[in-house]
Write a protein that holds these residues in place. Structure first.
Motif, PDB file in Angstrom:
ATOM      1  N   ILE A  35      34.780 -10.217  -2.836  1.00  0.00           N
ATOM      2  CA  ILE A  35      33.075  -9.984  -2.581  1.00  0.00           C
ATOM      3  C   ILE A  35      32.357  -9.900  -3.771  1.00  0.00           C
ATOM      4  N   LEU A  36      32.971  -9.397  -4.790  1.00  0.00           N
ATOM      5  CA  LEU A  36      32.131  -9.061  -6.165  1.00  0.00           C
ATOM      6  C   LEU A  36      31.893 -10.456  -6.802  1.00  0.00           C
ATOM      7  N   GLN A  37      32.744 -11.435  -6.569  1.00  0.00           N
ATOM      8  CA  GLN A  37      32.526 -12.398  -7.199  1.00  0.00           C
ATOM      9  C   GLN A  37      31.129 -13.232  -6.637  1.00  0.00           C
ATOM     10  N   GLN A  38      30.971 -12.930  -5.308  1.00  0.00           N
ATOM     11  CA  GLN A  38      29.716 -13.547  -4.670  1.00  0.00           C
ATOM     12  C   GLN A  38      28.471 -12.637  -4.871  1.00  0.00           C
ATOM     13  N   TYR A  39      28.863 -11.265  -4.725  1.00  0.00           N
ATOM     14  CA  TYR A  39      27.920 -10.130  -4.919  1.00  0.00           C
ATOM     15  C   TYR A  39      28.038  -9.462  -5.879  1.00  0.00           C
ATOM     16  N   PRO A  40      27.804  -9.701  -7.168  1.00  0.00           N
ATOM     17  CA  PRO A  40      28.051  -8.884  -8.508  1.00  0.00           C
ATOM     18  C   PRO A  40      27.344  -7.341  -8.309  1.00  0.00           C
ATOM     19  N   LEU A  41      28.062  -6.424  -8.977  1.00  0.00           N
ATOM     20  CA  LEU A  41      27.615  -5.100  -8.725  1.00  0.00           C
ATOM     21  C   LEU A  41      26.457  -4.928  -9.663  1.00  0.00           C
ATOM     22  N   THR A  42      25.508  -5.179  -9.044  1.00  0.00           N
ATOM     23  CA  THR A  42      24.062  -4.696  -9.674  1.00  0.00           C
ATOM     24  C   THR A  42      23.426  -3.697  -8.680  1.00  0.00           C
ATOM     25  N   LEU A  43      22.249  -3.160  -9.268  1.00  0.00           N
ATOM     26  CA  LEU A  43      21.598  -2.236  -8.310  1.00  0.00           C
ATOM     27  C   LEU A  43      20.936  -2.788  -7.110  1.00  0.00           C
ATOM     28  N   GLU A  44      20.727  -4.054  -7.081  1.00  0.00           N
ATOM     29  CA  GLU A  44      20.133  -4.681  -6.123  1.00  0.00           C
ATOM     30  C   GLU A  44      21.252  -4.903  -4.930  1.00  0.00           C
ATOM     31  N   ASN A  45      22.391  -5.239  -5.413  1.00  0.00           N
ATOM     32  CA  ASN A  45      23.418  -5.409  -4.186  1.00  0.00           C
ATOM     33  C   ASN A  45      24.481  -4.240  -4.113  1.00  0.00           C
ATOM     34  N   SER A  46      24.055  -3.164  -4.946  1.00  0.00           N
ATOM     35  CA  SER A  46      25.020  -1.677  -4.627  1.00  0.00           C
ATOM     36  C   SER A  46      24.848  -1.378  -3.223  1.00  0.00           C
ATOM     37  N   LEU A  47      23.733  -1.283  -2.541  1.00  0.00           N
ATOM     38  CA  LEU A  47      23.593  -0.620  -1.038  1.00  0.00           C
ATOM     39  C   LEU A  47      24.487  -1.403  -0.141  1.00  0.00           C
ATOM     40  N   PHE A  48      24.259  -2.795  -0.212  1.00  0.00           N
ATOM     41  CA  PHE A  48      24.925  -3.902   0.568  1.00  0.00           C
ATOM     42  C   PHE A  48      26.553  -3.739   0.416  1.00  0.00           C
ATOM     43  N   LEU A  49      26.827  -3.634  -0.786  1.00  0.00           N
ATOM     44  CA  LEU A  49      28.507  -3.572  -1.004  1.00  0.00           C
ATOM     45  C   LEU A  49      28.937  -2.260  -0.290  1.00  0.00           C
ATOM     46  N   VAL A  50      28.318  -0.922  -0.539  1.00  0.00           N
ATOM     47  CA  VAL A  50      28.660   0.014   0.272  1.00  0.00           C
ATOM     48  C   VAL A  50      28.755  -0.054   1.754  1.00  0.00           C
ATOM     49  N   SER A  51      27.633  -0.667   2.112  1.00  0.00           N
ATOM     50  CA  SER A  51      27.552  -1.093   3.667  1.00  0.00           C
ATOM     51  C   SER A  51      28.798  -1.893   4.207  1.00  0.00           C
ATOM     52  N   LEU A  52      29.250  -2.840   3.343  1.00  0.00           N
ATOM     53  CA  LEU A  52      30.663  -3.545   3.632  1.00  0.00           C
ATOM     54  C   LEU A  52      31.668  -2.787   3.820  1.00  0.00           C
ATOM     55  N   GLY A  53      32.080  -1.813   2.961  1.00  0.00           N
ATOM     56  CA  GLY A  53      32.832  -0.909   2.960  1.00  0.00           C
ATOM     57  C   GLY A  53      32.806  -0.031   4.217  1.00  0.00           C
ATOM     58  N   VAL A  54      31.836   0.406   4.423  1.00  0.00           N
ATOM     59  CA  VAL A  54      31.374   1.350   5.739  1.00  0.00           C
ATOM     60  C   VAL A  54      31.828   0.406   7.148  1.00  0.00           C
ATOM     61  N   LEU A  55      31.254  -1.052   6.700  1.00  0.00           N
ATOM     62  CA  LEU A  55      31.558  -1.762   8.188  1.00  0.00           C
ATOM     63  C   LEU A  55      32.794  -1.878   8.364  1.00  0.00           C
ATOM     64  N   LEU A  56      33.772  -2.298   7.419  1.00  0.00           N
ATOM     65  CA  LEU A  56      35.038  -2.458   7.685  1.00  0.00           C
ATOM     66  C   LEU A  56      35.840  -1.278   7.955  1.00  0.00           C
ATOM     67  N   PHE A  57      35.429   0.015   7.432  1.00  0.00           N
ATOM     68  CA  PHE A  57      36.112   1.354   8.090  1.00  0.00           C
ATOM     69  C   PHE A  57      35.858   1.348   9.491  1.00  0.00           C
ATOM     70  N   CYS A  58      34.492   1.017   9.878  1.00  0.00           N
ATOM     71  CA  CYS A  58      34.302   1.200  11.537  1.00  0.00           C
ATOM     72  C   CYS A  58      35.394   0.175  12.062  1.00  0.00           C
ATOM     73  N   VAL A  59      35.206  -1.107  11.511  1.00  0.00           N
ATOM     74  CA  VAL A  59      35.881  -2.037  12.472  1.00  0.00           C
ATOM     75  C   VAL A  59      37.807  -1.620  12.382  1.00  0.00           C
ATOM     76  N   ASN A  60      38.129  -1.219  11.505  1.00  0.00           N
ATOM     77  CA  ASN A  60      39.339  -0.657  11.451  1.00  0.00           C
ATOM     78  C   ASN A  60      39.522   0.454  12.232  1.00  0.00           C
ATOM     79  N   THR A  61      38.801   1.570  12.319  1.00  0.00           N
ATOM     80  CA  THR A  61      38.670   2.578  13.187  1.00  0.00           C
ATOM     81  C   THR A  61      38.649   2.225  14.474  1.00  0.00           C
TER      82      THR A  61
END
Length: 534
Positions: A35-61
């Motif tokens: 994911i970080l290769q396509q969406y580098p850890l920048t201020l612009e991408n940070s909230l979207f990256l956090v949302s990906l983690g939240v989304l995967l947590f929800c799917v697993n749950t």
């Protein structure tokens, strides 16, 4: 302290949420890295990256909530932990995707191939990410609830997870529209979501195949109509994990074909596989179906070209120095060359050249009729490329001496891989020399084609098996070589003109029809336009 924590009962919903959080945080390193290769850890991408983690947590749950109820709670979570730990190891180590095809490969592998994949690192992964957390789950007491209350709590957890997932998707709709459209490959690394999906898909395939029962015959109108020429003795070699771009005959800068380059033969430079794994390519190339028509249950429940050859009276045999024929040779004579009981050329493992003695034996056993022998190589099967050749073929050094390919440089991996190709070159030349000894009585031919290619560290990818649409060409472009003796050329002049079409695009789709043409079998299924030699 630990005992006190484990003695305090928790709700089943809390256990599910805790397991989902653990899976997200500790078994998705490769998912995060890609994911970080396509969406580098920048201020612009940070909230979207956090949302990906939240989304995967929800799917697993949600997945765990649907599968965990009363007595299934701990067994399901433990199974997911063990699956996710094993999957994480292979994804982190080789950057591969574990899909239904890969699961089929695993199910069909033998102890030798399993040994190539075992390592201390795998044990540590399974222990730390699977067994230890599984023990904690097993020892954690769960609050006793009625069926109704458990169902209500599970519904609440699912509703909460679905709501959060919906909010996340809506809040970053533009990002996710791009993510789902352009980065399909990334989703396949979500652990254990995709492995669970793949396991279910594989079980459905197996169930459908078993339910179909009888094998559907093909080419019932087939007839063997040899001309008035000599009997034919054809050796068809199925290569393993051979990349076309690493053959000197195809323009590779290294001479990986020192013996074959001195032989008069035809090499085809634009040939493509049906799949990126043996489990797909092997059944597909011998079947009447094309890659676009490929369906696991359909191919496994339908006869292939070898069944047709046997039925019309051609002497057929399958010699295997690999794991097995992936269902292709279930109805024809089969010989296993993976053991020293059958193979006289064994050291650290049994060598492909050990199959060649059977050519003479097969000729002696069949005083009449044409002969078609399939030799299934061990070839360049990874990751232990350094074991795929005897020491005298270690020409390119330094080599990679471990199964953990990421511990080696790409140069070391390529050196080991190319040394294994040197041995394949020796094996194919030896097959030709063996066929030459029968030239006084037979029109002889040797056909060699790879089943799929391999990634050797390019773009951080190793081995093979990526979904075909997403796999790099290195996993899909395969070598194809044809050799014919003078008697065969005299009686079938068309084989002398193959050089003119050697750069044309072909694929495994052509093999079914090429074999029919090569063996003089007529049937309404045969399509001359698909015959490479016609």
């Amino acid at each position: 302290m630990e005992a006190a924590l484990l003695s305090k009962p928790v709700s089943s919903s809390a256990l599910i949420a805790g397991a989902s959080a653990f899976l997200l945080l500790f078994t998705n390193f490769r998912f995060s890295a890609n994911i970080l290769q396509q969406y580098p850890l920048t201020l612009e991408n940070s909230l979207f990256l956090v949302s990906l983690g939240v989304l995967l947590f929800c799917v697993n749950t949600i997945l765990l909530s649907l599968a965990c109820y009363k007595s299934t709670l701990k067994p399901v979570i433990i199974l997911c932990l063990l699956l996710a730990a094993s999957t994480a190891y292979f994804m982190d180590t080789y950057n591969v995707i574990i899909d239904d095809v890969m699961i089929d490969n695993i199910a069909r592998t033998d102890h030798g191939e399993v040994g190539d994949l075992l390592s201390l690192r795998l044990f540590i992964y399974v222990l730390a990410l699977g067994i230890l957390p599984a023990l904690i789950v097993w020892r954690t007491p769960v609050k006793t609830e009625t069926w109704l209350r458990t169902g209500l709590h599970r519904l609440q957890l699912i509703t909460f997870s679905v709501t959060v997932a919906a909010v996340v998707l809506f809040s970053f709709s533009d990002n996710y529209a791009t993510f789902f459209r352009e980065h399909k490959l990334l989703r396949y690394y979500a652990n254990p979501t995709y492995i669970v999906y793949s396991v279910v898909s594989y079980i459905q395939q197996q169930t459908a195949t078993q339910a179909s029962g009888a094998i559907m015959p093909i080419a019932l109108d087939a007839m063997h109509q040899p001309d008035s020429g000599s009997r034919k003795l054809i050796v068809f070699v199925v290569g393993e994990t051979a990349r076309a771009d690493h053959f000197f005959l195809n323009g590779y800068e290294r001479n990986t074909n020192p013996q074959l380059s001195k032989v008069e033969l035809t090499t085809f430079t634009n040939v493509w596989s049906c799949g990126t794994s043996t489990a797909v390519s092997l059944p597909c190339m011998f079947s009447p179906y094309t890659r676009e028509q490929y369906q696991y249950d359909k191919i496994q429940s339908t006869e292939n070209v070898l069944d047709v050859l046997l039925r019309v009276g051609i002497n057929v045999v399958w010699l295997d120095n690999n794991s097995d024929s992936k269902g292709v040779a279930l109805r024809i004579p089969y010989e296993n060359y993976k053991t020293d009981e059958m193979n006289e050329v064994c050291d650290v493992e049994c060598r492909d050249t050990g199959m060649l003695d059977y050519i003479d034996a097969f000729v002696a056993l069949h005083p009449t009729g044409d002969m078609f022998l399939v030799l299934h190589q061990m070839g360049n099967h990874g990751p232990a490329y350094n074991l795929r050749y005897p020491p005298e073929f270690e020409q390119f050094v330094p080599t990679c001496q471990t199964k953990i390919l990421e511990h080696c440089s790409i140069d070391e991996i390529v050196n080991s891989y190319d040394n294994a190709l040197l041995y394949t070159d020796h094996f194919l030349n030896a097959a030709i020399e063996r066929l030459k000894t029968h030239s006084d009585k037979f029109a002889t031919a040797m056909i060699y084609i790879g089943d799929h290619g391999e990634s050797l560290g390019e773009f951080g990818l190793y081995l093979h098996g990526l979904p075909f649409a997403l796999a790099p060409d290195t996993q899909k472009q395969v070598p194809l070589i044809m050799w014919f003796n003078e008697r065969f050329k005299a009686e079938a002049p068309e084989v002398t003109r193959l050089a003119a079409t050697s750069a044309a695009e072909y694929s495994h789709d052509n093999i079914f029809h090429t074999i029919l043409g090569l063996t003089d079998v007529t049937t309404s299924l045969y399509e001359p336009a698909m015959d490479i030699i016609d």
